[in-house]
Design a protein around this motif. Structure first.
Motif, short mmCIF file in Angstrom:
data_model
loop_
_atom_site.label_atom_id
_atom_site.label_comp_id
_atom_site.label_asym_id
_atom_site.label_seq_id
_atom_site.Cartn_x
_atom_site.Cartn_y
_atom_site.Cartn_z
N CYS A 23 0.86 -1.18 0.00
CA CYS A 23 0.00 0.00 0.00
C CYS A 23 0.89 1.23 0.00
O CYS A 23 1.49 1.57 1.03
N ILE A 104 5.62 0.15 7.25
CA ILE A 104 5.08 -0.66 8.36
C ILE A 104 4.35 -1.86 7.78
O ILE A 104 3.52 -1.72 6.88
N LEU B 26 -4.92 5.91 10.31
CA LEU B 26 -3.62 5.57 9.71
C LEU B 26 -3.38 4.05 9.70
O LEU B 26 -2.85 3.51 8.73
N LEU B 29 -4.06 1.65 6.77
CA LEU B 29 -3.17 1.54 5.62
C LEU B 29 -2.26 0.32 5.67
O LEU B 29 -1.76 -0.13 4.65
N TRP B 30 -1.98 -0.19 6.88
CA TRP B 30 -1.13 -1.40 6.97
C TRP B 30 -1.90 -2.59 7.54
O TRP B 30 -1.30 -3.57 7.96
N LYS B 31 -3.21 -2.50 7.53
CA LYS B 31 -4.03 -3.58 8.09
C LYS B 31 -3.88 -4.87 7.29
O LYS B 31 -3.81 -5.96 7.85
N LYS B 33 -1.83 -4.99 4.05
CA LYS B 33 -0.60 -5.02 3.26
C LYS B 33 0.46 -4.18 3.94
O LYS B 33 0.13 -3.31 4.75
N THR B 34 1.70 -4.41 3.58
CA THR B 34 2.76 -3.51 4.05
C THR B 34 2.52 -2.13 3.47
O THR B 34 2.23 -1.98 2.27
N ALA B 35 2.59 -1.11 4.32
CA ALA B 35 2.34 0.26 3.87
C ALA B 35 3.65 1.02 3.71
O ALA B 35 4.51 1.00 4.60
N VAL B 36 3.80 1.66 2.56
CA VAL B 36 4.93 2.55 2.30
C VAL B 36 4.36 3.96 2.34
O VAL B 36 3.61 4.36 1.44
N LEU B 37 4.66 4.67 3.40
CA LEU B 37 4.07 6.00 3.60
C LEU B 37 5.12 7.08 3.39
O LEU B 37 6.13 7.13 4.10
#
Lengths: 134, 44
Positions: A23, A104, B26, B29-31, B33-37
């Motif tokens: 994501c 994360i 927030l 967003l990583w629930k 998939k891995t999140a790239v923020l």
């Protein structure tokens, strides 16, 4: 100009992230009605959010001081960005606020963290891609 | 703040807004998939 340059670069690498089923999201601090123009200028079509309160920026320790905003290094980078066609647009958000990046995973582990120390400091795209490849 | 000091639980409770000004937690967003923020200074 730095933000446009950074996100334009990110837009070019977006397929690499999509291939990894992650994501990818860009978070700014301006008002959401500026998203459309930002997308047009940068070519970025992915997830876009804003935190006008700057709470997430503060929580992650991203600097919002004048010292971090401008330095000799950032002036040099500004000329480089201009040379590459990334002009400064009307600023939508906090000019003093610096950015960063965090990765994360669903277990809640922080796999990457980057905090810009000066205007023009960006996370390395290669590092980000390598992190999600692991 | 170094990354090993980030409290993901507390960070995840913070909210962003989307294009329609709708709040987004927030941690959503990583629930899955891995999140790239990527946090940018501003939209200029």
């Amino acid at each position: 100009m730095f933000c446009r340059q950074q996100v334009a670069e990110l837009a070019q690498h977006a397929p690499s992230f999509n291939d990894k089923n992650v994501c990818l999201a860009v978070i700014g601090s301006g008002e959401p009605h500026h998203f459309k123009e930002f997308r047009e200028v940068t070519g970025y079509g992915g997830l876009l959010f804003s935190d006008p309160s700057l709470k997430t920026f503060a929580f992650l320790g991203f600097s919002s001081s004048l010292a971090g905003f401008m330095s000799i290094k950032s002036v040099v980078k500004a000329f480089s960005a201009l040379k590459n066609g990334h002009r400064q647009g009307a600023v939508q958000g906090s000019t003093m606020q610096l950015g960063g990046a965090v990765v994360i995973d669903p277990s809640g582990s922080v796999r990457y963290f980057f905090a810009g120390k000066r205007a023009g400091d960006h996370p390395d795209m290669g590092d980000l891609i390598r992190v999600v490849e692991d | 703040m170094e990354h090993n000091r980030v409290s993901v639980k507390n960070l995840g409770e913070l909210t962003l807004v989307d294009a329609l000004n709708v709040p987004v937690k927030l941690s959503d967003l990583w629930k899955e998939k891995t999140a790239v923020l990527i946090f940018v200074r501003h939209f200029g």
